[in-house]
Design an enzyme around this catalytic site. Structure first.
Site, mmCIF file in Angstrom:
data_model
loop_
_atom_site.group_PDB
_atom_site.id
_atom_site.type_symbol
_atom_site.label_atom_id
_atom_site.label_comp_id
_atom_site.label_asym_id
_atom_site.label_seq_id
_atom_site.Cartn_x
_atom_site.Cartn_y
_atom_site.Cartn_z
ATOM 1 N N ARG A 122 2.152 -123.126 -24.575
ATOM 2 C CA ARG A 122 2.893 -124.321 -25.008
ATOM 3 C C ARG A 122 4.064 -123.902 -25.867
ATOM 4 N NH1 ARG A 122 -0.197 -127.738 -28.769
ATOM 5 N NH2 ARG A 122 1.264 -126.904 -30.272
ATOM 6 N N GLU A 136 8.077 -122.656 -31.918
ATOM 7 C CA GLU A 136 7.269 -121.467 -31.633
ATOM 8 C C GLU A 136 6.777 -121.520 -30.195
ATOM 9 O OE1 GLU A 136 3.362 -121.088 -33.159
ATOM 10 O OE2 GLU A 136 2.920 -123.224 -33.028
ATOM 11 N N ASN A 138 3.335 -120.768 -28.134
ATOM 12 C CA ASN A 138 1.900 -120.546 -28.320
ATOM 13 C C ASN A 138 1.269 -119.959 -27.069
ATOM 14 O OD1 ASN A 138 1.250 -121.877 -31.014
ATOM 15 N ND2 ASN A 138 2.406 -123.478 -29.981
ATOM 16 N N SER A 143 -3.467 -126.942 -27.678
ATOM 17 C CA SER A 143 -4.234 -128.184 -27.654
ATOM 18 C C SER A 143 -3.361 -129.391 -27.338
ATOM 19 C CB SER A 143 -4.954 -128.366 -28.989
ATOM 20 O OG SER A 143 -4.029 -128.330 -30.023
ATOM 21 N N LYS A 309 4.111 -114.465 -34.438
ATOM 22 C CA LYS A 309 5.392 -114.928 -34.981
ATOM 23 C C LYS A 309 6.411 -113.780 -35.025
ATOM 24 C CE LYS A 309 3.935 -119.176 -36.251
ATOM 25 N NZ LYS A 309 2.682 -119.285 -35.519
ATOM 26 N N LYS A 369 6.945 -117.797 -42.510
ATOM 27 C CA LYS A 369 5.718 -117.878 -41.699
ATOM 28 C C LYS A 369 4.964 -116.554 -41.679
ATOM 29 C CE LYS A 369 7.699 -121.214 -38.450
ATOM 30 N NZ LYS A 369 7.801 -121.597 -37.019
ATOM 31 N N GLU A 373 -1.891 -118.807 -36.700
ATOM 32 C CA GLU A 373 -1.805 -119.932 -35.779
ATOM 33 C C GLU A 373 -2.613 -121.109 -36.306
ATOM 34 O OE1 GLU A 373 -0.090 -120.370 -33.120
ATOM 35 O OE2 GLU A 373 0.711 -118.359 -33.343
ATOM 36 N N GLY A 374 -2.303 -122.284 -35.798
ATOM 37 C CA GLY A 374 -3.199 -123.408 -36.013
ATOM 38 C C GLY A 374 -2.806 -124.337 -37.146
ATOM 39 N N ARG A 455 4.191 -134.780 -30.579
ATOM 40 C CA ARG A 455 3.414 -135.004 -31.800
ATOM 41 C C ARG A 455 4.382 -135.458 -32.868
ATOM 42 N NH1 ARG A 455 0.972 -129.447 -33.242
ATOM 43 N NH2 ARG A 455 2.899 -128.903 -32.171
HETATM 44 P P1 ADP Z 1 1.491 -122.814 -36.166
HETATM 45 O O1 ADP Z 1 1.368 -121.675 -35.232
HETATM 46 O O2 ADP Z 1 0.584 -122.718 -37.341
HETATM 47 O O3 ADP Z 1 1.432 -124.140 -35.463
HETATM 48 P P2 ADP Z 1 4.346 -123.377 -36.482
HETATM 49 O O4 ADP Z 1 5.368 -122.319 -36.365
HETATM 50 O O5 ADP Z 1 4.246 -124.313 -35.342
HETATM 51 O O6 ADP Z 1 2.948 -122.677 -36.818
HETATM 52 O O7 ADP Z 1 4.602 -124.217 -37.794
HETATM 53 C C1 ADP Z 1 3.781 -125.324 -38.139
HETATM 54 C C2 ADP Z 1 4.620 -126.582 -38.343
HETATM 55 O O8 ADP Z 1 5.633 -126.334 -39.299
HETATM 56 C C3 ADP Z 1 5.351 -127.055 -37.100
HETATM 57 O O9 ADP Z 1 4.519 -127.862 -36.296
HETATM 58 C C4 ADP Z 1 6.513 -127.824 -37.702
HETATM 59 O O10 ADP Z 1 6.095 -129.133 -38.085
HETATM 60 C C5 ADP Z 1 6.821 -127.038 -38.969
HETATM 61 N N1 ADP Z 1 7.894 -126.055 -38.694
HETATM 62 C C6 ADP Z 1 7.717 -124.775 -38.303
HETATM 63 N N2 ADP Z 1 8.898 -124.150 -38.130
HETATM 64 C C7 ADP Z 1 9.846 -125.055 -38.423
HETATM 65 C C8 ADP Z 1 11.290 -125.022 -38.442
HETATM 66 N N3 ADP Z 1 11.952 -123.922 -38.148
HETATM 67 N N4 ADP Z 1 11.929 -126.155 -38.800
HETATM 68 C C9 ADP Z 1 11.255 -127.286 -39.128
HETATM 69 N N5 ADP Z 1 9.914 -127.378 -39.137
HETATM 70 C C10 ADP Z 1 9.213 -126.271 -38.788
HETATM 71 MG MG MG Z 2 1.184 -121.812 -33.125
HETATM 72 MG MG MG Z 3 2.750 -124.894 -34.097
#
Ligand code: ADP
Ligand code: MG
Ligand code: MG
Length: 479
Positions: A122, A136, A138, A143, A309, A369, A373-374, A455
């Site tokens: 995803r 990102e 995945n 999910s 990441k 970051k 994950e998650g 979402r």
């Molecule tokens: P995970 O793998 O834990 O899901 P993400 O990289 O998706 O990590 O980050 C979690 C959440 O943080 C995302 O769903 C988003 O809401 C917010 N986020 C992450 N990166 C960004 C970004 N560059 N700009 C704005 N919001 C972000």
């Molecule tokens: Mg993720």
């Molecule tokens: Mg995410």
């Protein structure tokens, strides 16, 4: 111009909410509540209305998915490159990335008998200006492919039955509310892996779904399992903790479910992506036991680790992308590259040095970051300097610094636990992809786009986890 939201009286809105909740409970748009002790589900947190999304941005996210699938497959199958990076990343995160990687190396020592690997992927985006920008990619346990199809159907149902208007007419043009076929298409992706396993034999085999104990988001998973069953493929659920006692690998390295004696074609991980999933050493042994079996893993350890990441950060430059997609036409490369925002390492390279300055001097524009994950792991904006100061500078290289994307906010409403919240929300689009490939030769057997997910979360909250209570499932109204 994005379409305005329906304006309803309080009575109309409560009638609408009742219809939405009835539909959800009747159709499995549900989860278990926190700390559930019974089998009674609740409606999943969701928006009352679909959220406006620019049509072109939506279509381009779908259009670029197969290129992203291919990019990550090519990363996995360039094993020397990937393992060199994972080796150094392991030093910064020995407890998790390091453990996953050493489990992979232990599997290589024993011998990995199954060259075929697969992914349900995803790719997540937010709208920035008129474009989509990637949050990102995945590669494990993605999910909401189950609930996504359902919420899009729910919003369409409300629209088609006139629930969004006072006079019973359709508020939106039905063509602006696309369906998400993620249930069918993710099941079809698993069926592709199942077919690849069974190519050389005609025994009846099952899919093993590795789940978390006490999973609240079971119905999301069940929709995919029931869709698999419609294709004649049975699935069996087990936690990582149960694997060693409830499955056996025979001399030919075939994996069997002890209770039924059934052979496993595909191991589908909906667990195993976070440290908390590995409660003791036997859960790590379980992962090794599965990795060294003949079953096709969705995903293999290497495929899972390709979604780190750190890998995403390295892949943001044109030079790297060209290396992994040497045959891609320029238009395809440009489309992929247009989804990237700046992501920096925090190491001793020139870019890393720049990032170390930015993290302190312009922290309000960034998110930091770790290799996790998650959801719930990131450090945002003004919290970045203090967090970095609390670490030894040597540890910073285990993190990436990413430019914040600022999506448009909308005045949708979120329905959660019988309450309706009216606060500005922002949305994240996820596009699903499925692929089956040969990890040793690099041959790609299937590569598909598999529906989408929206979402949303309150603009005021940094993270978007639905099960964690920060966010909700949503669907798009294209404009
Ligand atoms: P995970 O793998 O834990 O899901 P993400 O990289 O998706 O990590 O980050 C979690 C959440 O943080 C995302 O769903 C988003 O809401 C917010 N986020 C992450 N990166 C960004 C970004 N560059 N700009 C704005 N919001 C972000
Ligand atoms: Mg993720
Ligand atoms: Mg995410």
């Amino acid at each position: 111009m994005s379409p305005p939201f329906p304006q309803l009286s309080p009575d109309q809105q409560s009638l609408l909410t009742e219809r939405l909740l009835h539909w959800s409970l009747a159709n499995g748009l549900t989860m278990y509540p926190p700390q559930f002790k019974t089998f009674s589900p609740v409606a999943a947190p969701m928006t009352l209305f679909p959220t406006p999304f620019p049509r072109e941005a939506f279509l381009s996210a779908l259009a670029v998915q197969e290129t992203f699938n291919q990019l990550y497959i090519n990363v996995v199958t360039n094993t020397p490159w990937l393992t060199t990076i994972l080796e150094s990343l392991s030093e910064f995160d020995p407890d998790f990335t390091g453990k996953l990687f050493s489990t992979y190396k232990a599997a290589v020592q024993i011998g990995i008998p199954q060259p075929v690997s697969m992914g349900l992927f995803r790719s997540d985006y937010m709208v920035h200006g008129a474009e989509i920008k990637q949050i990102e990619f995945n590669t494990v346990s993605v999910s909401f492919g189950g609930l996504s199809s359902k919420i899009a159907e729910a919003h369409s149902y409300l629209n088609n039955t006139g629930a969004y208007t006072a006079d019973g007419k359709k508020y939106y043009d039905p063509k602006a509310l696309p369906a998400s076929e993620s249930i069918e298409k993710l099941a079809s992706g698993l069926a592709d892996g199942h077919a690849a396993y069974n190519e050389s034999q005609d025994t009846s085999t099952v899919v093993l779904v590795v789940v978390q104990p006490g999973e609240r988001n079971v119905f999301d998973q069940r929709h995919i399992e029931y869709s698999l069953l419609k294709r004649g493929i049975k699935s069996v659920r087990m936690t990582l903790g149960e694997i060693t006692t409830k499955t056996t690998v025979d001399a030919a390295r075939k994996l069997y479910v002890n209770a039924s004696g059934e052979e496993v074609s595909v191991v589908y991980f909906r667990s195993g992506y976070a440290p908390a999933d590995y409660v003791n050493e036997s859960t790590w042994e379980a992962r090794l036991h599965l990795e060294t079996s003949l079953a096709v893993k969705c995903p293999s350890l290497l495929t899972q680790l390709s979604g780190s990441k750190k890998i995403q950060q390295i892949l943001t430059t044109r030079e790297q992308i060209v290396q992994f997609l040497p045959d891609a036409p320029e238009a395809q490369l440009a489309q992929l590259l247009s989804t990237f925002v700046d992501i920096y390492p925090l190491d001793d390279t020139p870019r890393g040095q720049l990032a170390k300055k930015l993290a302190f001097e312009q922290s309000e524009h960034f998110v930091l970051k770790p290799q996790r994950e998650g959801g719930g792991n990131n450090i945002y904006k003004e919290n970045i300097p203090g967090f970095l100061r609390s670490l030894d500078e040597k540890e910073w290289a285990g993190y990436i610094l990413m430019a914040l994307i600022s999506p448009p906010r909308y005045d949708n409403k979120i329905v959660r636990s019988d309450e309706t919240f009216s606060e500005p929300i922002i949305s994240e689009l996820g596009v699903f992809g499925t692929a089956v490939f040969n990890e040793q030769t690099g041959e790609i057997l299937t590569n598909k786009t598999a529906g989408w997910l929206l979402r949303s979360k309150f603009e005021s909250s940094n993270e978007g986890g639905v099960a964690a209570g920060f966010g909700c499932v949503d669907s798009v109204v294209l404009y």
